[in-house]
Design a protein around this motif. Structure first.
Motif, PDB file in Angstrom:
ATOM      1  N   GLY A  36      13.596  -2.507  19.580  1.00 21.72           N
ATOM      2  CA  GLY A  36      13.715  -2.374  18.294  1.00 21.72           C
ATOM      3  C   GLY A  36      12.691  -1.489  17.685  1.00 21.72           C
ATOM      4  N   ALA A  37      11.753  -0.855  18.282  1.00 19.92           N
ATOM      5  CA  ALA A  37      10.550  -0.113  17.780  1.00 19.92           C
ATOM      6  C   ALA A  37      11.414   0.914  17.447  1.00 19.92           C
ATOM      7  N   ASP A  38      10.852   1.625  16.317  1.00 16.05           N
ATOM      8  CA  ASP A  38      11.325   2.893  15.954  1.00 16.05           C
ATOM      9  C   ASP A  38      10.902   4.159  16.603  1.00 16.05           C
ATOM     10  N   GLY A  39       9.769   4.138  17.373  1.00 20.52           N
ATOM     11  CA  GLY A  39       9.495   5.300  18.098  1.00 20.52           C
ATOM     12  C   GLY A  39       8.208   5.114  18.735  1.00 20.52           C
ATOM     13  N   LEU A  40       7.705   5.910  19.745  1.00 19.21           N
ATOM     14  CA  LEU A  40       6.321   6.116  20.199  1.00 19.21           C
ATOM     15  C   LEU A  40       5.771   7.341  19.940  1.00 19.21           C
ATOM     16  N   ILE A  41       4.568   7.212  20.045  1.00  9.31           N
ATOM     17  CA  ILE A  41       3.801   8.413  19.800  1.00  9.31           C
ATOM     18  C   ILE A  41       2.778   8.592  20.571  1.00  9.31           C
ATOM     19  N   ARG A  42       2.550  10.035  21.395  1.00  6.82           N
ATOM     20  CA  ARG A  42       1.324  10.044  22.423  1.00  6.82           C
ATOM     21  C   ARG A  42       0.257  10.601  21.654  1.00  6.82           C
ATOM     22  N   GLU A  43      -1.002   9.886  21.646  1.00  9.85           N
ATOM     23  CA  GLU A  43      -2.196  10.186  21.092  1.00  9.85           C
ATOM     24  C   GLU A  43      -2.533  11.138  22.223  1.00  9.85           C
ATOM     25  N   SER A  44      -3.402  12.313  21.608  1.00 16.16           N
ATOM     26  CA  SER A  44      -4.117  13.100  22.446  1.00 16.16           C
ATOM     27  C   SER A  44      -5.587  13.067  21.735  1.00 16.16           C
ATOM     28  N   ARG A  45      -6.468  12.885  22.626  1.00 13.62           N
ATOM     29  CA  ARG A  45      -8.168  12.802  22.350  1.00 13.62           C
ATOM     30  C   ARG A  45      -8.485  14.285  22.229  1.00 13.62           C
ATOM     31  N   PHE A  46      -7.434  15.348  22.628  1.00  9.96           N
ATOM     32  CA  PHE A  46      -7.967  16.622  22.300  1.00  9.96           C
ATOM     33  C   PHE A  46      -7.378  17.340  20.988  1.00  9.96           C
ATOM     34  N   GLY A  47      -6.486  16.552  20.423  1.00  7.88           N
ATOM     35  CA  GLY A  47      -5.803  16.996  19.087  1.00  7.88           C
ATOM     36  C   GLY A  47      -4.682  17.991  19.485  1.00  7.88           C
ATOM     37  N   TYR A  48      -4.290  17.955  20.334  1.00  5.98           N
ATOM     38  CA  TYR A  48      -2.780  18.743  20.702  1.00  5.98           C
ATOM     39  C   TYR A  48      -1.753  17.784  21.322  1.00  5.98           C
ATOM     40  N   LEU A 102       0.800  -1.265   0.075  1.00  8.33           N
ATOM     41  CA  LEU A 102       0.034   0.023  -0.012  1.00  8.33           C
ATOM     42  C   LEU A 102       0.891   1.205  -0.198  1.00  8.33           C
ATOM     43  N   GLY A 103       2.150   0.967   0.298  1.00  5.62           N
ATOM     44  CA  GLY A 103       3.141   2.235   0.188  1.00  5.62           C
ATOM     45  C   GLY A 103       3.359   2.744   1.571  1.00  5.62           C
ATOM     46  N   VAL A 104       3.097   1.717   2.751  1.00  3.25           N
ATOM     47  CA  VAL A 104       3.214   2.320   3.936  1.00  3.25           C
ATOM     48  C   VAL A 104       4.705   2.225   4.272  1.00  3.25           C
ATOM     49  N   ASP A 105       5.046   3.241   4.984  1.00  2.00           N
ATOM     50  CA  ASP A 105       6.533   3.357   5.513  1.00  2.00           C
ATOM     51  C   ASP A 105       6.583   3.172   7.113  1.00  2.00           C
ATOM     52  N   ILE A 106       5.284   3.464   7.690  1.00  2.00           N
ATOM     53  CA  ILE A 106       5.468   3.318   9.378  1.00  2.00           C
ATOM     54  C   ILE A 106       4.228   2.733   9.669  1.00  2.00           C
ATOM     55  N   ILE A 107       4.288   1.815  10.369  1.00  2.00           N
ATOM     56  CA  ILE A 107       3.038   1.038  11.238  1.00  2.00           C
ATOM     57  C   ILE A 107       2.880   1.768  12.633  1.00  2.00           C
ATOM     58  N   TRP A 108       1.808   2.335  12.720  1.00  2.00           N
ATOM     59  CA  TRP A 108       1.312   3.108  14.111  1.00  2.00           C
ATOM     60  C   TRP A 108       0.589   2.179  14.997  1.00  2.00           C
ATOM     61  N   MET A 109       1.032   1.619  15.831  1.00  2.00           N
ATOM     62  CA  MET A 109       0.357   0.596  16.586  1.00  2.00           C
ATOM     63  C   MET A 109      -0.368   1.246  17.750  1.00  2.00           C
ATOM     64  N   MET A 166      10.139  -1.111   6.558  1.00  2.00           N
ATOM     65  CA  MET A 166       9.098  -0.293   7.326  1.00  2.00           C
ATOM     66  C   MET A 166       9.578  -0.114   8.672  1.00  2.00           C
ATOM     67  N   ARG A 167       8.765   0.959   9.465  1.00  2.00           N
ATOM     68  CA  ARG A 167       9.258   1.329  10.785  1.00  2.00           C
ATOM     69  C   ARG A 167       8.026   1.032  11.560  1.00  2.00           C
ATOM     70  N   VAL A 168       8.127   0.865  13.043  1.00  2.00           N
ATOM     71  CA  VAL A 168       6.949   0.643  13.685  1.00  2.00           C
ATOM     72  C   VAL A 168       6.971   1.614  15.002  1.00  2.00           C
ATOM     73  N   ILE A 169       5.838   2.340  15.188  1.00  2.00           N
ATOM     74  CA  ILE A 169       5.862   3.053  16.483  1.00  2.00           C
ATOM     75  C   ILE A 169       4.700   2.594  17.297  1.00  2.00           C
ATOM     76  N   PHE A 170       4.932   2.694  18.580  1.00  2.00           N
ATOM     77  CA  PHE A 170       3.806   2.408  19.629  1.00  2.00           C
ATOM     78  C   PHE A 170       3.240   3.559  20.307  1.00  2.00           C
ATOM     79  N   ASP A 171       1.986   3.531  20.495  1.00  2.00           N
ATOM     80  CA  ASP A 171       1.239   4.433  21.076  1.00  2.00           C
ATOM     81  C   ASP A 171       1.141   4.207  22.575  1.00  2.00           C
ATOM     82  N   ARG A 172       1.114   5.255  23.258  1.00  2.00           N
ATOM     83  CA  ARG A 172       1.405   4.964  24.843  1.00  2.00           C
ATOM     84  C   ARG A 172       0.454   6.121  25.590  1.00  2.00           C
ATOM     85  N   GLN A 173      -0.509   6.426  25.899  1.00  2.00           N
ATOM     86  CA  GLN A 173      -1.201   7.241  26.806  1.00  2.00           C
ATOM     87  C   GLN A 173      -1.266   6.579  28.422  1.00  2.00           C
TER      88      GLN A 173
END
Length: 183
Positions: free
Chosen positions: A171-183, A43-50, A93-100
């Protein structure tokens, strides 16, 4: 100047529970995701966000995690995540993990959360009374998910040691903090 990989990459967000069920129990899982990596790459994906797949009582779709270093058993195992990370890396590809602390006021982890003494006209749905401590604690989401007290240095260290370093060290390529408020 070279731009960071995460600024220009095509990101594909995945909720483990709803992606692909590999064992027939009706719930998507990490081996199901791994089995479709070639398709995802096509599909052309570079990064999977788990989205959260950590061990959790599942009051809040995994955002109420109970162990940063483990996986919710219905989604798989840490070894399954290792295989997912390797599979992503093998495909470029890279993989990043959500963490709240509620046993007593003297508990060393009591200050990990935000507490307030009882007041006569105290109100608000984000505060929950705890009989053991005799105070209210803050929970912006589920009452089973008390908000952490980020002003406590022990909380910051524990989160950094257990959540911020564990998966990248595997080995994960990063972490992302998801915000339910859009910031």
């Amino acid at each position: 100047m070279t731009r960071e990989w995460w600024k220009d990459g095509v990101v594909y967000q995945i909720y483990s529970s709803s992606f692909k069920d590999s064992n027939g129990d009706g719930i998507g899982d990490i081996p199901g995701i791994t089995s479709e990596l070639d398709y995802i790459k096509s599909l052309g994906v570079d990064i999977i966000w788990m989205c959260p797949s950590y061990k959790s009582p599942q009051y809040d779709m995994g955002y109420d995690l109970s162990d940063f270093r483990d996986v919710y058993e219905k989604y798989g195992t840490v070894a399954d995540v290792d295989a997912l990370i390797k599979g992503c890396h093998d495909r470029g590809m890279r993989v990043i993990f959500d963490r709240q602390s509620s046993s007593s006021k003297k508990n060393p982890r009591h200050d990990w959360y935000i507490w307030r003494p009882a007041r006569y006209l105290f109100g608000g749905s984000v505060w929950e009374w705890d009989e053991n401590v005799g105070e209210y604690y803050l929970h912006l989401w589920a009452k089973e998910q008390p908000d952490l007290n980020w002003d406590n240095p022990e909380v910051r260290k524990a989160i950094y040691d257990n959540a911020m370093r564990f998966w990248p060290d595997k080995g994960a390529d990063g972490l992302i903090r998801e915000s339910r408020f859009g910031y």
